[in-house]
Design a protein around this motif. Structure first.
Motif, short mmCIF file in Angstrom:
data_model
loop_
_atom_site.label_atom_id
_atom_site.label_comp_id
_atom_site.label_asym_id
_atom_site.label_seq_id
_atom_site.Cartn_x
_atom_site.Cartn_y
_atom_site.Cartn_z
N VAL A 105 8.41 1.93 -15.36
CA VAL A 105 8.38 2.95 -14.31
C VAL A 105 6.93 3.32 -14.02
CG1 VAL A 105 8.98 5.32 -13.73
CG2 VAL A 105 10.65 3.85 -14.89
N GLY A 106 6.58 3.30 -12.75
CA GLY A 106 5.22 3.61 -12.34
C GLY A 106 5.22 3.91 -10.86
N ILE A 107 4.14 3.57 -10.19
CA ILE A 107 4.02 3.80 -8.75
C ILE A 107 4.21 2.47 -8.04
CG2 ILE A 107 2.55 4.71 -6.91
CD1 ILE A 107 0.92 6.09 -9.19
N ALA A 108 5.05 2.44 -7.00
CA ALA A 108 5.28 1.21 -6.24
C ALA A 108 5.63 1.56 -4.80
CB ALA A 108 6.40 0.37 -6.87
N PHE A 109 4.89 0.98 -3.86
CA PHE A 109 5.16 1.22 -2.45
C PHE A 109 4.51 0.12 -1.61
CE2 PHE A 109 1.35 3.58 -3.59
CZ PHE A 109 0.45 3.30 -2.58
N ASP A 110 4.91 0.07 -0.34
CA ASP A 110 4.38 -0.92 0.59
C ASP A 110 3.35 -0.31 1.53
OD1 ASP A 110 6.23 -2.61 -0.54
OD2 ASP A 110 7.52 -2.76 1.23
N VAL A 111 2.48 -1.16 2.05
CA VAL A 111 1.53 -0.80 3.09
C VAL A 111 1.76 -1.73 4.27
CG1 VAL A 111 -0.92 -0.85 3.74
CG2 VAL A 111 -0.23 0.16 1.56
N GLN A 112 1.83 -1.17 5.47
CA GLN A 112 2.07 -1.97 6.66
C GLN A 112 0.92 -1.80 7.63
OE1 GLN A 112 2.42 -3.61 9.25
NE2 GLN A 112 4.36 -3.32 10.29
N ALA A 113 0.01 -2.75 7.63
CA ALA A 113 -1.07 -2.79 8.61
C ALA A 113 -1.24 -4.21 9.13
CB ALA A 113 -2.38 -2.28 7.98
N VAL A 114 -0.15 -4.96 9.09
CA VAL A 114 -0.07 -6.35 9.55
C VAL A 114 -1.16 -7.18 8.87
CG1 VAL A 114 0.50 -7.73 11.58
CG2 VAL A 114 0.67 -5.26 11.72
N CYS A 115 -1.95 -7.92 9.63
CA CYS A 115 -2.92 -8.83 9.01
C CYS A 115 -4.01 -8.10 8.24
CB CYS A 115 -3.56 -9.72 10.08
SG CYS A 115 -2.36 -10.72 10.99
N SER A 116 -4.24 -6.83 8.56
CA SER A 116 -5.22 -6.02 7.83
C SER A 116 -4.63 -5.40 6.57
CB SER A 116 -5.75 -4.88 8.72
OG SER A 116 -6.23 -5.37 9.94
N GLY A 117 -3.37 -5.68 6.31
CA GLY A 117 -2.66 -4.99 5.24
C GLY A 117 -3.29 -5.12 3.88
N PHE A 118 -3.81 -6.29 3.54
CA PHE A 118 -4.38 -6.45 2.21
C PHE A 118 -5.63 -5.61 2.04
CE2 PHE A 118 -7.07 -8.51 -0.98
CZ PHE A 118 -6.19 -8.53 -2.06
N VAL A 119 -6.49 -5.55 3.05
CA VAL A 119 -7.70 -4.72 2.96
C VAL A 119 -7.33 -3.25 2.86
CG1 VAL A 119 -9.83 -4.04 4.12
CG2 VAL A 119 -9.11 -6.42 4.17
N TYR A 120 -6.35 -2.83 3.66
CA TYR A 120 -5.88 -1.45 3.59
C TYR A 120 -5.30 -1.15 2.20
CZ TYR A 120 -6.25 0.26 8.44
OH TYR A 120 -6.71 0.73 9.66
N ALA A 121 -4.46 -2.06 1.69
CA ALA A 121 -3.83 -1.85 0.39
C ALA A 121 -4.87 -1.81 -0.73
CB ALA A 121 -2.81 -2.95 0.12
N LEU A 122 -5.87 -2.65 -0.62
CA LEU A 122 -6.94 -2.67 -1.62
C LEU A 122 -7.67 -1.33 -1.65
CD1 LEU A 122 -8.13 -4.78 -3.61
CD2 LEU A 122 -9.83 -5.31 -1.85
N SER A 123 -7.89 -0.76 -0.48
CA SER A 123 -8.58 0.54 -0.42
C SER A 123 -7.73 1.64 -1.05
CB SER A 123 -8.93 0.90 1.03
OG SER A 123 -7.79 1.28 1.76
N VAL A 124 -6.41 1.57 -0.83
CA VAL A 124 -5.51 2.57 -1.42
C VAL A 124 -5.50 2.43 -2.95
CG1 VAL A 124 -3.13 3.39 -1.56
CG2 VAL A 124 -4.07 2.68 0.65
N ALA A 125 -5.38 1.19 -3.43
CA ALA A 125 -5.37 0.96 -4.87
C ALA A 125 -6.70 1.38 -5.50
CB ALA A 125 -5.10 -0.51 -5.16
N ASP A 126 -7.79 1.14 -4.80
CA ASP A 126 -9.10 1.58 -5.29
C ASP A 126 -9.12 3.09 -5.53
OD1 ASP A 126 -12.04 1.33 -5.75
OD2 ASP A 126 -12.15 2.44 -3.85
N GLY A 127 -8.47 3.82 -4.65
CA GLY A 127 -8.40 5.28 -4.80
C GLY A 127 -7.67 5.69 -6.07
#
Length: 325
Positions: A105-127
């Protein structure tokens, strides 16, 4: 000054077994290998099996990333999946990946920014990681873009493929300098007034259907080169590095002409560009981690090197990230 940064400690990738060449597409679509290669640089793409959900791709990429980081699913406390093609409207694909991995059990969710999604998700995880809220994060880009294709539209169906890439992020102590291992700077952008340039013509609250991808290719090309270049300079400034210091440029694999155009505009030597578009086509949020994994696998990308990531996708969304491996 001692600081905690989020560092990439493992990178993984997964591509479906089924490869579709340009010549195979030309059997059913009014196109040709020469036409596709000249305009995009794409020669083939991978396509999911009919019974293969995107969580399967994400799960396999995550397994490899964890193995290469020397971690197990038991260590994972954060999973973020960047995807435009989730298994279901809900739950989040990240929770399905969590279940398949057997992560606690932990934190799990999706990010939807289409082709930019990985960069957006990386920034969220960095936080989460850099602020002590996660110790072992999985950031995954996973897409089954072929499920969104109108196979009568040769301007779009030849461009996309399926796959997944993943990175493990862990905290690392640094001295607050550009020599630190880890994420050094971001620049994220969005402009909702450009929706008509790249979108899917369906959704749960509008048509009640999944819809098909629609794109004004020439306009997307123009905005991609200009907007991505600005974000690259902004990310480099945020990281306090210069473009010539970058060892490898890992762009979103949309189109070889866009890759070359951006590299030229920001004065990056094309020899520093990691390009997988010929073999993978545009895998949306999966394209950067897939290219990242390829660069490591073939020995080009090495620990200690400075990396520049960038992407632009529907929305429009775009962004860039600078990190030291």
């Amino acid at each position: 000054m001692s600081v905690i940064r989020s560092a990439v400690t493992g990178v993984g990738a997964y591509l479906p077994d089924n490869i579709v060449t340009n010549d195979q597409l030309a059997e059913t679509v009014d196109t040709s290998d020469a036409w596709i290669v000249e305009r995009t640089g794409i020669r083939q793409r991978h396509k999911v099996a009919d019974d293969q959900p995107v969580s399967d791709l994400a799960f396999r990429a995550a397994q490899q990333a964890l193995e290469r980081a020397g971690k197990t699913a038991a260590d994972v406390d954060l999973i973020i999946v960047a995807t435009t093609t989730p298994d279901m409207t809900f739950p989040a694909t990240a929770t399905i990946v969590q279940r398949k991995l057997g992560a606690p059990v932990g934190i799990a969710f999706d990010v939807q920014a289409v082709c930019s999604g990985f960069v957006y998700a990386l920034s969220v995880a960095d936080g989460f990681v850099a602020r002590g809220h996660a110790k072992c994060a999985l950031v995954i880009g996973a897409e089954a873009m072929t499920r969104l294709m109108d196979w009568t539209d040769r301007g779009t169906c030849v461009l996309f493929g399926d796959g997944a890439g993943a990175v493990v992020l862990e905290p690392r102590e640094g001295q607050g300098t550009t020599a630190d291992q880890g994420v050094l700077g971001f620049a994220l952008r969005a402009d909702g007034t450009k929706q008509e340039l790249l979108y899917v013509d369906g959704g749960p609250s509008t048509t009640g259907t999944v819809g098909k991808l629609r794109m004004l290719g020439n306009q997307v090309f123009k905005h991609a080169v200009i907007n991505i270049s600005e974000a690259i300079h902004a990310a480099a400034k945020a990281a306090d590095v210069t473009i010539p210091e970058v060892d490898w440029f890992i762009p979103h694999q949309a189109n070889q002409r866009i890759l070359a155009g951006v590299a030229h505009r920001v004065d990056i030597d094309e020899d520093k560009v990691i390009s997988t578009v010929a073999l993978h086509a545009n895998t949306s949020a999966a394209s950067i981690p897939l290219a990242f994994a390829q660069g490591i696998a073939d020995g080009r990308i090495k620990p200690g090197q400075l990396l520049l990531l960038e992407a632009m996708g529907g929305g429009l969304t775009w962004g860039a990230c600078v990190l030291r491996l």
